[in-house]
Design a protein around this motif. Structure first.
Motif, PDB file in Angstrom:
ATOM      1  N   ASN A 397     -11.071 -19.956 -19.028  1.00  0.00           N
ATOM      2  CA  ASN A 397     -10.403 -20.941 -19.881  1.00  0.00           C
ATOM      3  C   ASN A 397      -8.915 -20.642 -19.999  1.00  0.00           C
ATOM      4  N   ALA A 398      -8.599 -19.353 -20.197  1.00  0.00           N
ATOM      5  CA  ALA A 398      -7.184 -18.980 -20.349  1.00  0.00           C
ATOM      6  C   ALA A 398      -6.411 -19.391 -19.091  1.00  0.00           C
ATOM      7  N   ILE A 399      -7.027 -19.184 -17.927  1.00  0.00           N
ATOM      8  CA  ILE A 399      -6.354 -19.552 -16.670  1.00  0.00           C
ATOM      9  C   ILE A 399      -6.248 -21.069 -16.556  1.00  0.00           C
ATOM     10  N   LYS A 400      -7.366 -21.748 -16.877  1.00  0.00           N
ATOM     11  CA  LYS A 400      -7.443 -23.202 -16.732  1.00  0.00           C
ATOM     12  C   LYS A 400      -6.410 -23.914 -17.606  1.00  0.00           C
ATOM     13  N   PHE A 401      -6.252 -23.408 -18.831  1.00  0.00           N
ATOM     14  CA  PHE A 401      -5.407 -24.147 -19.769  1.00  0.00           C
ATOM     15  C   PHE A 401      -3.977 -23.583 -19.875  1.00  0.00           C
ATOM     16  N   SER A 402      -3.579 -22.713 -18.903  1.00  0.00           N
ATOM     17  CA  SER A 402      -2.203 -22.209 -18.914  1.00  0.00           C
ATOM     18  C   SER A 402      -1.466 -22.736 -17.693  1.00  0.00           C
ATOM     19  N   SER A 424      -5.848 -13.689 -24.911  1.00  0.00           N
ATOM     20  CA  SER A 424      -4.794 -14.494 -25.505  1.00  0.00           C
ATOM     21  C   SER A 424      -4.013 -15.179 -24.407  1.00  0.00           C
ATOM     22  N   ASP A 425      -3.668 -16.458 -24.581  1.00  0.00           N
ATOM     23  CA  ASP A 425      -2.848 -17.115 -23.544  1.00  0.00           C
ATOM     24  C   ASP A 425      -1.691 -17.865 -24.172  1.00  0.00           C
ATOM     25  N   THR A 426      -0.737 -18.252 -23.325  1.00  0.00           N
ATOM     26  CA  THR A 426       0.415 -19.018 -23.822  1.00  0.00           C
ATOM     27  C   THR A 426       0.303 -20.455 -23.301  1.00  0.00           C
ATOM     28  N   GLY A 429      -2.962 -24.759 -25.931  1.00  0.00           N
ATOM     29  CA  GLY A 429      -3.407 -24.687 -27.335  1.00  0.00           C
ATOM     30  C   GLY A 429      -4.403 -25.783 -27.666  1.00  0.00           C
ATOM     31  N   ILE A 430      -5.020 -25.671 -28.861  1.00  0.00           N
ATOM     32  CA  ILE A 430      -6.066 -26.634 -29.254  1.00  0.00           C
ATOM     33  C   ILE A 430      -5.692 -27.195 -30.634  1.00  0.00           C
ATOM     34  N   PRO A 431      -5.760 -28.517 -30.806  1.00  0.00           N
ATOM     35  CA  PRO A 431      -5.465 -29.078 -32.138  1.00  0.00           C
ATOM     36  C   PRO A 431      -6.412 -28.492 -33.201  1.00  0.00           C
ATOM     37  N   PHE A 442     -21.409 -28.740 -24.466  1.00  0.00           N
ATOM     38  CA  PHE A 442     -20.832 -29.893 -23.755  1.00  0.00           C
ATOM     39  C   PHE A 442     -19.616 -30.515 -24.437  1.00  0.00           C
ATOM     40  N   TYR A 443     -19.060 -29.826 -25.466  1.00  0.00           N
ATOM     41  CA  TYR A 443     -17.890 -30.422 -26.125  1.00  0.00           C
ATOM     42  C   TYR A 443     -16.611 -30.059 -25.374  1.00  0.00           C
ATOM     43  N   GLN A 444     -15.775 -31.071 -25.134  1.00  0.00           N
ATOM     44  CA  GLN A 444     -14.482 -30.826 -24.505  1.00  0.00           C
ATOM     45  C   GLN A 444     -13.438 -31.598 -25.280  1.00  0.00           C
ATOM     46  N   VAL A 445     -12.277 -30.961 -25.468  1.00  0.00           N
ATOM     47  CA  VAL A 445     -11.254 -31.613 -26.290  1.00  0.00           C
ATOM     48  C   VAL A 445     -10.741 -32.878 -25.621  1.00  0.00           C
ATOM     49  N   GLU A 446     -10.419 -32.774 -24.330  1.00  0.00           N
ATOM     50  CA  GLU A 446      -9.921 -33.984 -23.664  1.00  0.00           C
ATOM     51  C   GLU A 446     -11.099 -34.818 -23.171  1.00  0.00           C
ATOM     52  N   GLY A 455     -14.678 -28.271 -15.486  1.00  0.00           N
ATOM     53  CA  GLY A 455     -15.536 -27.612 -16.475  1.00  0.00           C
ATOM     54  C   GLY A 455     -16.501 -28.626 -17.058  1.00  0.00           C
ATOM     55  N   ILE A 456     -17.593 -28.117 -17.657  1.00  0.00           N
ATOM     56  CA  ILE A 456     -18.567 -29.063 -18.228  1.00  0.00           C
ATOM     57  C   ILE A 456     -18.777 -28.817 -19.720  1.00  0.00           C
ATOM     58  N   GLY A 457     -17.937 -27.984 -20.299  1.00  0.00           N
ATOM     59  CA  GLY A 457     -18.024 -27.812 -21.755  1.00  0.00           C
ATOM     60  C   GLY A 457     -19.114 -26.870 -22.206  1.00  0.00           C
ATOM     61  N   LEU A 458     -19.535 -25.958 -21.324  1.00  0.00           N
ATOM     62  CA  LEU A 458     -20.617 -25.039 -21.714  1.00  0.00           C
ATOM     63  C   LEU A 458     -20.110 -23.635 -22.044  1.00  0.00           C
ATOM     64  N   GLY A 459     -18.929 -23.271 -21.446  1.00  0.00           N
ATOM     65  CA  GLY A 459     -18.439 -21.890 -21.500  1.00  0.00           C
ATOM     66  C   GLY A 459     -18.438 -21.283 -22.892  1.00  0.00           C
ATOM     67  N   LEU A 460     -17.776 -21.951 -23.858  1.00  0.00           N
ATOM     68  CA  LEU A 460     -17.637 -21.348 -25.189  1.00  0.00           C
ATOM     69  C   LEU A 460     -18.966 -21.300 -25.938  1.00  0.00           C
ATOM     70  N   SER A 461     -19.811 -22.319 -25.689  1.00  0.00           N
ATOM     71  CA  SER A 461     -21.119 -22.313 -26.374  1.00  0.00           C
ATOM     72  C   SER A 461     -21.922 -21.094 -25.924  1.00  0.00           C
ATOM     73  N   ILE A 462     -21.829 -20.774 -24.625  1.00  0.00           N
ATOM     74  CA  ILE A 462     -22.538 -19.600 -24.097  1.00  0.00           C
ATOM     75  C   ILE A 462     -21.925 -18.311 -24.645  1.00  0.00           C
ATOM     76  N   THR A 485      -5.843 -17.681 -28.896  1.00  0.00           N
ATOM     77  CA  THR A 485      -6.407 -16.331 -28.810  1.00  0.00           C
ATOM     78  C   THR A 485      -7.867 -16.387 -29.233  1.00  0.00           C
ATOM     79  N   PHE A 486      -8.731 -15.985 -28.328  1.00  0.00           N
ATOM     80  CA  PHE A 486     -10.169 -15.917 -28.641  1.00  0.00           C
ATOM     81  C   PHE A 486     -10.521 -14.441 -28.828  1.00  0.00           C
ATOM     82  N   THR A 487     -11.104 -14.099 -29.985  1.00  0.00           N
ATOM     83  CA  THR A 487     -11.456 -12.699 -30.222  1.00  0.00           C
ATOM     84  C   THR A 487     -12.962 -12.565 -30.452  1.00  0.00           C
TER      85      THR A 487
HETATM   86  P1  ADP Z   1     -14.985 -26.155 -20.462  1.00  0.00           P
HETATM   87  O1  ADP Z   1     -15.981 -26.063 -19.388  1.00  0.00           O
HETATM   88  O2  ADP Z   1     -14.495 -27.545 -20.728  1.00  0.00           O
HETATM   89  O3  ADP Z   1     -13.880 -25.157 -20.342  1.00  0.00           O
HETATM   90  P2  ADP Z   1     -15.640 -24.622 -22.839  1.00  0.00           P
HETATM   91  O4  ADP Z   1     -16.843 -24.646 -23.688  1.00  0.00           O
HETATM   92  O5  ADP Z   1     -15.288 -23.344 -22.209  1.00  0.00           O
HETATM   93  O6  ADP Z   1     -15.808 -25.781 -21.794  1.00  0.00           O
HETATM   94  O7  ADP Z   1     -14.421 -25.107 -23.714  1.00  0.00           O
HETATM   95  C1  ADP Z   1     -14.532 -26.240 -24.523  1.00  0.00           C
HETATM   96  C2  ADP Z   1     -13.170 -26.881 -24.730  1.00  0.00           C
HETATM   97  O8  ADP Z   1     -12.354 -26.038 -25.532  1.00  0.00           O
HETATM   98  C3  ADP Z   1     -12.380 -27.066 -23.457  1.00  0.00           C
HETATM   99  O9  ADP Z   1     -12.743 -28.269 -22.825  1.00  0.00           O
HETATM  100  C4  ADP Z   1     -10.961 -27.084 -23.962  1.00  0.00           C
HETATM  101  O10 ADP Z   1     -10.631 -28.368 -24.400  1.00  0.00           O
HETATM  102  C5  ADP Z   1     -10.991 -26.138 -25.140  1.00  0.00           C
HETATM  103  N1  ADP Z   1     -10.526 -24.776 -24.770  1.00  0.00           N
HETATM  104  C6  ADP Z   1     -11.279 -23.685 -24.535  1.00  0.00           C
HETATM  105  N2  ADP Z   1     -10.506 -22.601 -24.258  1.00  0.00           N
HETATM  106  C7  ADP Z   1      -9.222 -23.024 -24.309  1.00  0.00           C
HETATM  107  C8  ADP Z   1      -7.959 -22.400 -24.129  1.00  0.00           C
HETATM  108  N3  ADP Z   1      -7.857 -21.103 -23.814  1.00  0.00           N
HETATM  109  N4  ADP Z   1      -6.858 -23.160 -24.279  1.00  0.00           N
HETATM  110  C9  ADP Z   1      -6.928 -24.456 -24.576  1.00  0.00           C
HETATM  111  N5  ADP Z   1      -8.107 -25.130 -24.792  1.00  0.00           N
HETATM  112  C10 ADP Z   1      -9.225 -24.423 -24.642  1.00  0.00           C
END
Ligand code: ADP
Length: 493
Positions: A397-402, A424-426, A429-431, A442-446, A455-462, A485-487
């Protein structure tokens, strides 16, 4: 008929006469016998109907109801027998009229008590045991009170009209109970409660007018009796209507419930099929992917001949993409295992920074990001591979969203009796309002259609589920445009 005023139709007058005759007949022992016999059959049918329902549902209130209507049946049966032998036989009524009069009244009071109990039972469901004891005790009390009044009248210590008024007063006390209880307890079904109260209100008119009549004139006027006689019967009819509507309501609910149960079962089956499908497909994809990655690694090492720089760059892209694909498959399989409760942790003691996989640091650097690390060892008891998956998901995620030029910082250490690992990434960011939802499956911000990142929105749930299986927690701090920053917090060992 000549004395009739000219405005009254003689035919109608005849009708009035026949009504009078009927009223008179109903007041005679023959008429009473007819009424009692009809009531007896009516109550017997009700008992039969309620018992049939009781046998199916085994509801305690139906048992009380059946007992109450049975007492009403018994009372009418006994009185019918006596009246029958009086009207058609040779036994004069006077020989046992007083005892049977009181038996009749006592049975009526006990029937009322049981019926009142049946309607109060649902209100008292929580303390049913205690309530049952109370009704039993009260029944004994009512029976004894009747016996006492009978003895007083028999010994001529009190007049018969006074005895009857006392018995009516006992019945009033029984019939008033539902008004206090149903009104006080917040009854779940107001419509049902209202019909029950109306039915009891109709019944109470009978003993109440008797008592009032006694207080005013010292006895009950026979004309009053003729008017009030149908009231108990009407009341029982109203009660029965309430019970019937209740049964029909419930039957409707049961059939709806059964329908939705069938739908749930069907959906469960479909879900299971879908889960099996995902797991089979994932397994089938994983095996060839492992060979692809293995051969790519060998190719890149030059095991099959020299590689040109252009070929090397193409092979690297293929390798990175296959890594992404295998991460996705691992996520799907992990989710499936977690949801079926089959995920077992293979716990070992190790230092938390060991979950870092250099490959991802490499990928980040290749994408033009700098990676910094502030790592202090911290021992935990956990499943190294699963926690590695946590690192991979957070790092991906850090790589994807930087953007290119961004910085990813990995830190590890301890605070109190917890070890922490932070990514932590620069990046984007997330609202704030999205933060509570990003850990949902399966939740994704965009929007999936407009997003540029895969991505399919599973990473953080796992991540969350694995960490929680270790007795830990995950938190996130983020600011739009500045980074996230995810801790992960895991108990120390
Ligand atoms: P995805 O497969 O979409 O990455 P995740 O469950 O890992 O699914 O993340 C859910 C959503 O949280 C992402 O779609 C993204 O919108 C937001 N997100 C997660 N990590 C970051 C991050 N490091 N920076 C910005 N947004 C993030």
């Amino acid at each position: 008929m000549a004395w009739l005023p000219p405005s009254i139709d003689p035919a109608l007058f005849l009708d009035v006469m026949s009504f009078r005759r009927l009223a008179y007949f109903l007041g005679t022992p023959g008429g009473e016998l007819l009424k009692r016999a009809a009531e007896m059959v009516f109550y017997l049918l009700i008992v039969w109907m309620i018992l049939a329902e009781y046998r199916q549902r085994k509801r305690r209130d139906y048992k009380y109801l059946a007992a109450g209507f049975f007492a009403l049946f018994a009372r009418n049966a006994i009185m019918s027998l006596i009246l029958f032998s009086g009207v058609f036989g040779t036994v004069p009524f006077t020989r046992f009229s007083l005892a049977f009069l009181f038996l009749d009244q006592a049975l009526e009071s006990l029937a009322l008590l049981a019926i009142v109990g049946a309607f109060l039972f649902p209100v008292f469901r929580k303390c049913a045991q205690r309530f049952q004891g109370l009704v039993m005790l009260w029944s004994v009390g009512v029976g004894m009170a009747h016996l006492a009044v009978y003895t007083l009248v028999k010994q001529s210590l009190c007049s018969q009209p006074l005895g009857e008024a006392l018995v009516d007063a006992i019945q009033i006390s029984v019939l008033l109970l539902p008004f206090f209880v149903i009104r006080k307890a917040s009854y779940q079904r107001p419509r049902f409660a209202r019909s029950v109260l109306v039915a009891f209100a109709v019944y109470i008119v009978w003993p109440l007018t008797n008592v009032i009549s006694y207080l005013l004139i010292g006895y009950v006027d026979p004309r009053v009796r003729v008017i009030e006689h149908p009231l108990p019967f009407i009341s029982m009819f109203l009660l029965l209507r309430a019970v019937y509507l209740d049964m029909v309501d419930k039957a409707g609910l049961y059939s709806k419930l059964r329908q939705s149960e069938a739908t749930i079962q069907h959906e469960k089956k479909l879900n299971q099929l879908k889960d099996n499908f995902i797991s089979i497909v994932s397994h089938e994809l994983r095996t060839p992917l492992t060979s692809i990655k293995l051969y790519l690694a060998l190719l890149r090492q030059g095991k099959f001949g020299k590689i040109l720089p252009k070929q090397e760059s193409a092979m690297k892209t293929v390798y990175d993409e296959s890594t992404r694909l295998s991460d996705l498959i691992t996520d799907l399989l992990t989710l499936k295992k977690m949801e079926s409760g089959k995920l077992e942790l293979e716990k070992v003691r190790f230092s938390l920074p060991e979950i870092i996989d250099d490959l991802y640091i490499h990928i980040a650097r290749e994408k033009g990001m700098s990676v910094e690390a502030k790592l202090a060892p911290c021992a935990v008891l956990g499943d190294r591979n699963r926690l590695k998956q946590v690192f991979i998901n957070l790092m991906n995620n850090a790589i994807k969203f930087s953007e290119k030029g961004g910085t990813i910082t990995l830190s590890c250490g301890n605070k109190g009796n917890q070890c922490f690992f932070a990514v932590s990434d620069t990046g984007s960011g997330i609202p704030k309002e999205e933060l509570p939802k990003i850990f949902d499956k399966f939740y994704q911000v965009e929007d999936a259609l407009t997003r540029k990142n895969q991505g399919i929105g599973l990473g953080l749930s796992i991540v969350k589920q694995i960490v929680e299986l270790h007795g830990g927690t995950v938190d996130v701090k983020s600011e739009v445009g500045k980074g996230s920053t995810f801790t992960v917090w895991i108990p120390k060992n």
